[in-house]
Write a protein that holds these residues in place. Structure first.
Motif, PDB file in Angstrom:
ATOM      1  N   ALA A 107       3.587  -7.810  -6.655  1.00 49.68           N
ATOM      2  CA  ALA A 107       3.888  -7.768  -5.222  1.00 49.68           C
ATOM      3  C   ALA A 107       3.087  -8.827  -4.466  1.00 49.68           C
ATOM      4  CB  ALA A 107       3.598  -6.377  -4.666  1.00 49.68           C
ATOM      5  N   LEU A 108       1.818  -8.996  -4.831  1.00 49.93           N
ATOM      6  CA  LEU A 108       0.998 -10.008  -4.163  1.00 49.93           C
ATOM      7  C   LEU A 108       1.498 -11.419  -4.454  1.00 49.93           C
ATOM      8  CD1 LEU A 108      -2.606  -8.591  -4.678  1.00 49.93           C
ATOM      9  CD2 LEU A 108      -1.307  -8.683  -2.534  1.00 49.93           C
ATOM     10  N   ALA A 110       0.830  -1.213   0.000  1.00 49.05           N
ATOM     11  CA  ALA A 110       0.000   0.000   0.000  1.00 49.05           C
ATOM     12  C   ALA A 110       0.861   1.258   0.000  1.00 49.05           C
ATOM     13  CB  ALA A 110      -0.932  -0.005   1.207  1.00 49.05           C
ATOM     14  N   ALA A 111       1.915   1.258   0.801  1.00 45.12           N
ATOM     15  CA  ALA A 111       2.793   2.430   0.852  1.00 45.12           C
ATOM     16  C   ALA A 111       3.427   2.715  -0.506  1.00 45.12           C
ATOM     17  CB  ALA A 111       3.881   2.224   1.914  1.00 45.12           C
ATOM     18  N   CYS A 136      -5.495   3.054   1.196  1.00 40.55           N
ATOM     19  CA  CYS A 136      -4.582   4.197   1.138  1.00 40.55           C
ATOM     20  C   CYS A 136      -4.747   5.260   2.221  1.00 40.55           C
ATOM     21  CB  CYS A 136      -4.698   4.851  -0.241  1.00 40.55           C
ATOM     22  SG  CYS A 136      -4.181   3.758  -1.583  1.00 40.55           S
ATOM     23  N   THR A 137      -5.766   5.174   3.050  1.00 41.50           N
ATOM     24  CA  THR A 137      -5.928   6.172   4.101  1.00 41.50           C
ATOM     25  C   THR A 137      -4.890   5.928   5.182  1.00 41.50           C
ATOM     26  OG1 THR A 137      -8.289   6.382   3.685  1.00 41.50           O
ATOM     27  CG2 THR A 137      -7.524   7.083   5.836  1.00 41.50           C
ATOM     28  N   ALA A 138      -4.299   7.017   5.687  1.00 39.14           N
ATOM     29  CA  ALA A 138      -3.323   6.894   6.765  1.00 39.14           C
ATOM     30  C   ALA A 138      -3.961   6.166   7.936  1.00 39.14           C
ATOM     31  CB  ALA A 138      -2.840   8.276   7.188  1.00 39.14           C
ATOM     32  N   GLY A 139      -3.275   5.167   8.447  1.00 38.78           N
ATOM     33  CA  GLY A 139      -3.761   4.408   9.582  1.00 38.78           C
ATOM     34  C   GLY A 139      -4.693   3.261   9.226  1.00 38.78           C
ATOM     35  N   ALA A 140      -4.973   3.072   7.938  1.00 38.86           N
ATOM     36  CA  ALA A 140      -5.858   1.978   7.520  1.00 38.86           C
ATOM     37  C   ALA A 140      -5.187   0.640   7.809  1.00 38.86           C
ATOM     38  CB  ALA A 140      -6.180   2.081   6.032  1.00 38.86           C
ATOM     39  N   THR A 141      -5.976  -0.343   8.198  1.00 38.67           N
ATOM     40  CA  THR A 141      -5.473  -1.693   8.368  1.00 38.67           C
ATOM     41  C   THR A 141      -5.562  -2.365   7.001  1.00 38.67           C
ATOM     42  OG1 THR A 141      -6.275  -1.753  10.636  1.00 38.67           O
ATOM     43  CG2 THR A 141      -5.764  -3.871   9.604  1.00 38.67           C
ATOM     44  N   VAL A 142      -4.430  -2.444   6.340  1.00 40.05           N
ATOM     45  CA  VAL A 142      -4.384  -2.967   4.981  1.00 40.05           C
ATOM     46  C   VAL A 142      -4.184  -4.473   5.030  1.00 40.05           C
ATOM     47  CG1 VAL A 142      -3.231  -2.799   2.746  1.00 40.05           C
ATOM     48  CG2 VAL A 142      -3.381  -0.789   4.218  1.00 40.05           C
ATOM     49  N   THR A 143      -5.009  -5.168   4.273  1.00 41.39           N
ATOM     50  CA  THR A 143      -4.894  -6.623   4.188  1.00 41.39           C
ATOM     51  C   THR A 143      -4.707  -7.014   2.725  1.00 41.39           C
ATOM     52  OG1 THR A 143      -7.261  -6.970   3.863  1.00 41.39           O
ATOM     53  CG2 THR A 143      -6.471  -6.900   6.155  1.00 41.39           C
TER      54      THR A 143
END
Length: 151
Positions: free
Chosen positions: A126-127, A33-34, A73-80
């Protein structure tokens, strides 16, 4: 018009930078995500300014595309991995349809489509490099022969 083409080209260059590494290390969903979010957000903003999301496409942007982008992409999102896959499998095809149905010139449509395609390729790469996780249940423990004979 020239500005739009230049911005679309800039989005493409940013997307190419994502997959242009010589060696692609395994990345966590947050790292993916970053790497992708600046390009994704930039491309969505550019498409908004280009008038791609008008009429019914505006509702799609508001109700589907933006929430899916925000989930990654939101700051602090828990990306899975699942939220990233949803972005690729559900959201980007909607964006491509909006591009195809937009009033952009054929050249701009091509540039925008290529930019989205490069980002999708980068994400999929990447995945695919992530370690495989087993979704099968483990085999039951073997039963001792003495337990079978005793019954």
């Amino acid at each position: 018009m020239k500005r739009k083409s230049m911005l679309l080209a800039a989005g493409l260059v940013a997307a190419v930078a994502l997959v242009g590494c010589k060696s692609l290390p395994t990345q966590t969903p947050a790292q993916i995500a970053a790497n992708i979010c600046p390009g994704v957000q930039s491309e969505i903003d550019l498409l908004k300014k280009s008038g791609v999301f008008t009429g019914g496409a505006q509702a799609t942007l508001t109700n589907q595309v933006q929430p899916d982008v925000d989930a990654v992409c939101t700051a602090g999102a828990t990306v899975t991995t699942l939220s990233i896959q949803k972005l690729v499998q559900a959201t980007f095809p909607v964006v491509l349809t909006a591009i195809a149905n937009s009033g952009l010139t054929d050249q701009q449509k091509l540039q925008a489509t290529v930019a989205v395609g490069v980002v999708v390729t980068g994400i999929n790469t990447a995945l695919s490099l992530q370690p495989a996780t087993s979704t099968t249940t483990p085999a039951p423990a073997p039963v001792a022969a003495s337990a079978v004979l005793a019954s």
